[in-house]
Design a protein around this motif. Structure first.
Motif, PDB file in Angstrom:
ATOM      1  N   LEU A 138       5.074  13.034  18.217  1.00  0.00           N
ATOM      2  CA  LEU A 138       5.334  11.632  18.569  1.00  0.00           C
ATOM      3  C   LEU A 138       4.046  10.843  18.771  1.00  0.00           C
ATOM      4  O   LEU A 138       3.038  11.378  19.244  1.00  0.00           O
ATOM      5  N   SER A 188      -2.178  10.836  19.455  1.00  0.00           N
ATOM      6  CA  SER A 188      -1.379  10.005  18.549  1.00  0.00           C
ATOM      7  C   SER A 188      -2.171   9.572  17.322  1.00  0.00           C
ATOM      8  O   SER A 188      -1.614   9.440  16.222  1.00  0.00           O
ATOM      9  N   SER A 229       7.555   3.678  19.698  1.00  0.00           N
ATOM     10  CA  SER A 229       6.484   3.214  20.588  1.00  0.00           C
ATOM     11  C   SER A 229       5.670   2.105  19.927  1.00  0.00           C
ATOM     12  O   SER A 229       5.210   1.178  20.606  1.00  0.00           O
ATOM     13  N   GLN A 270      12.392  10.113  20.502  1.00  0.00           N
ATOM     14  CA  GLN A 270      11.368   9.082  20.464  1.00  0.00           C
ATOM     15  C   GLN A 270      10.716   8.970  21.842  1.00  0.00           C
ATOM     16  O   GLN A 270      11.204   9.538  22.829  1.00  0.00           O
ATOM     17  N   TYR A 271       9.630   8.223  21.906  1.00  0.00           N
ATOM     18  CA  TYR A 271       8.903   8.119  23.169  1.00  0.00           C
ATOM     19  C   TYR A 271       9.764   7.574  24.309  1.00  0.00           C
ATOM     20  O   TYR A 271       9.684   8.094  25.436  1.00  0.00           O
ATOM     21  N   SER A 330      -0.078   4.344  22.640  1.00  0.00           N
ATOM     22  CA  SER A 330      -0.723   5.368  21.837  1.00  0.00           C
ATOM     23  C   SER A 330      -1.759   6.107  22.681  1.00  0.00           C
ATOM     24  O   SER A 330      -2.070   5.716  23.805  1.00  0.00           O
ATOM     25  N   ARG A 373       8.835   4.787  11.904  1.00  0.00           N
ATOM     26  CA  ARG A 373       9.099   6.143  12.399  1.00  0.00           C
ATOM     27  C   ARG A 373       8.964   6.240  13.915  1.00  0.00           C
ATOM     28  O   ARG A 373       9.658   7.021  14.556  1.00  0.00           O
ATOM     29  N   HIS A 374       8.057   5.446  14.499  1.00  0.00           N
ATOM     30  CA  HIS A 374       7.724   5.616  15.917  1.00  0.00           C
ATOM     31  C   HIS A 374       8.091   4.360  16.709  1.00  0.00           C
ATOM     32  O   HIS A 374       7.458   3.306  16.567  1.00  0.00           O
TER      33      HIS A 374
END
Length: 531
Positions: free
Chosen positions: A330, A186, A97, A215-216, A182, A94-95
């Protein structure tokens, strides 16, 4: 007409108007500029916060290791191992980062994102054959190892897991991330998503979480484009003006000289304040229109000033820096650090200090977008490997969203201590508030301080807090740091003691002793002595 009106304002009033105009300009530009997906066919830049940690890791790998984020959970009950692995994999999918590594292209760092479907490496170890005491030792050793083992930012992954099996129905899950991907907020996001995904997967249900719109890396690219021109200049001007002439080193009395190179080794002392004192702090804050953080900053700065003898000091404080709703869900490194200057040259009373700290904090929040590293660049302080620039002492409130307690099918979860914290600063006071308590945790550099010194420092802080709560009209310099019993112990007497020498002045006493015993040793240093 406007010019005439402005000319009649004082410098302070004019500065407040300018600050208000700048903050409004910042908000207007931020609102007008939405975050759009970045072109993934082009090199992806780092955010300003990521770039700071990347340079720090290149400069000093030991410093990079101080920015690890370990989390350990005890899982009691029937663990669904497949659901656990699927949950971790889905969170990472999902992330972006959490799938990012950082490579240098012609000397410039860039983000490189691994594809979806990259499984999280989970090292497993069966400790069920050991007794409880042996298990506790191994858990502590593995926790320290996980927290300290270095990440390679260029190869990744920058998240890792370890699962320790203590019994059929007892496990310890350790997840460690590098701060560059992070932050504290987060962790709350991941805990909430972990609970929802594990509950679904353990019952054979699909992913219940909504898709993320950005996203990041999209935020990082947007930040680079937005934070320039008038917006950036307004924030630069504020920090340059606010911190001009501020001392760059807080010279606290330490138990040992400062090492030439900061080693980041630390320890922590905790203190739970009694409920009546907590209620007094809340009442004090309510009377003066301050938040708990503002009141805490006033008390912490007052103690630091009293112990160091400095009337002008700078305290660092982290801010979540998530002012836009689209970045709230995020995982990534958004947090920024503010340099909060507190001045007490005029020996203010408690009420004046609280008002001053409130104004300082609100102004800093209005200019929190400028990355701390750019604040350092504009100030150009003398750099040293022995300490952090601009400030060496921190204050933080642990109030980031945690997603509530996790309720997982068949499992009860509890936190496990993750070992000794790293000391990025000389002193870092963090406060955790609940309805019936306030817990203060003071992380300190063990190269500088001994534990008894830190315990006495917390004693003094608690005493000063109680004094400020009791009387907010008194001068801060007159608020006691010692209880009556501690004062007697420090002064070394409980009743007047007759002097052994009929003199009143220190130098006269020295002269009298020298006349009586001229050949006695007066000073010793290593192998040298003076009579």
């Amino acid at each position: 007409m406007h010019t005439v009106a402005l000319n009649h304002l004082s410098n302070a009033e004019r500065e407040r108007l300018l600050m208000l105009a700048r903050s409004r300009l910042t908000r207007q530009v931020a609102t007008a500029s939405s975050i759009q997906p970045a072109d993934r066919s082009q090199p992806l830049p780092l955010s300003w916060a990521q770039q700071r940690l990347w340079f720090l890791d290149q400069l000093d790998p030991t410093a990079g290791s101080a920015y690890h984020m370990p989390l350990a959970l005890r899982l009691s009950g029937q663990l669904d191992r497949a659901a656990l692995q699927a949950t971790l994999n889905r969170v990472v999918d999902r992330h972006e980062s959490l799938r990012t590594r950082f490579v240098s292209v012609a000397g410039t760092p860039r983000q490189v994102i691994a594809p979806v479907g990259t499984e999280v490496a989970m090292r497993e170890e069966d400790l069920s054959a050991l007794d409880a005491a042996q298990q506790a030792l191994v858990v502590a050793e593995r926790s320290a190892s996980e927290a300290g083992d270095r990440f390679d930012l260029s190869t990744g992954p920058l998240i890792r897991g370890r699962l320790l099996r203590l019994a059929e129905d007892e496990h310890v899950l350790m997840v460690t991330q590098h701060h560059i991907v992070s932050d504290g907020w987060s962790i709350g996001v991941m805990v909430k998503e972990f609970a929802a995904l594990y509950a679904a997967f353990a019952q054979g249900q699909p992913d219940p979480l909504p898709a993320l719109t950005i996203q990041y890396p999209d935020y990082a690219a947007w930040q680079r484009q937005w934070l320039q021109g008038e917006v950036r200049q307004a924030q630069l001007d504020y920090w340059r003006h606010t911190l001009s002439g501020a001392p760059t080193l807080l010279d606290m009395p330490t138990d040992r000289p400062r090492p030439a190179v900061q080693r980041y080794t630390g320890d922590v002392v905790e203190r739970r304040l009694a409920l009546p004192l907590v209620e007094g702090i809340r009442a004090l804050s309510s009377r003066h229109g301050t938040t708990l953080f503002m009141t805490a900053l006033a008390t912490w700065a007052a103690v630091l000033s009293r112990l160091s003898g400095q009337k002008d000091l700078v305290v660092g404080s982290p801010v979540a820096n998530r002012q836009r709703t689209e970045v709230e869900p995020l995982v990534g490194f958004f947090v920024n650090t503010l340099a909060l200057r507190v001045r007490m040259e005029d020996d203010p009373d408690v009420a004046t200090l609280l008002a001053r700290v409130k104004a300082t904090t609100l102004a800093a929040y209005a200019h929190q977008d400028l990355p701390f590293e750019q604040v350092v660049e504009v100030l150009q302080p003398e750099r040293s490997l022995a300490h952090s620039p601009v400030f060496q002492v921190m204050l933080s409130m642990n109030n980031t969203p945690g997603g509530g307690p996790m309720r997982l099918p068949g499992l009860a979860l509890s936190n496990v201590e993750t070992g000794t914290p790293a000391a990025k600063f000389d002193l870092a006071l963090s406060l955790s508030e609940s309805p019936d308590s306030l817990v203060a945790s003071l992380v300190y550099a063990t190269d500088l301080f001994d534990r008894p010194t830190i315990e006495r420092m917390l004693d003094g802080w608690e005493m000063l807090v109680a004094g400020m709560v009791a009387d907010d009209t008194q001068r801060v310099s007159r608020v006691p740091l010692l209880s009556p019993l501690a004062r007697k112990r420090v002064l070394g007497f409980s009743a007047p003691v007759a002097s052994a020498l009929p003199v009143d002045l220190v130098h006269a006493g020295f002269e009298a002793q020298a006349a009586q015993r001229p050949h006695a040793i007066a000073v010793s240093f290593e192998d040298q002595q003076l009579s």
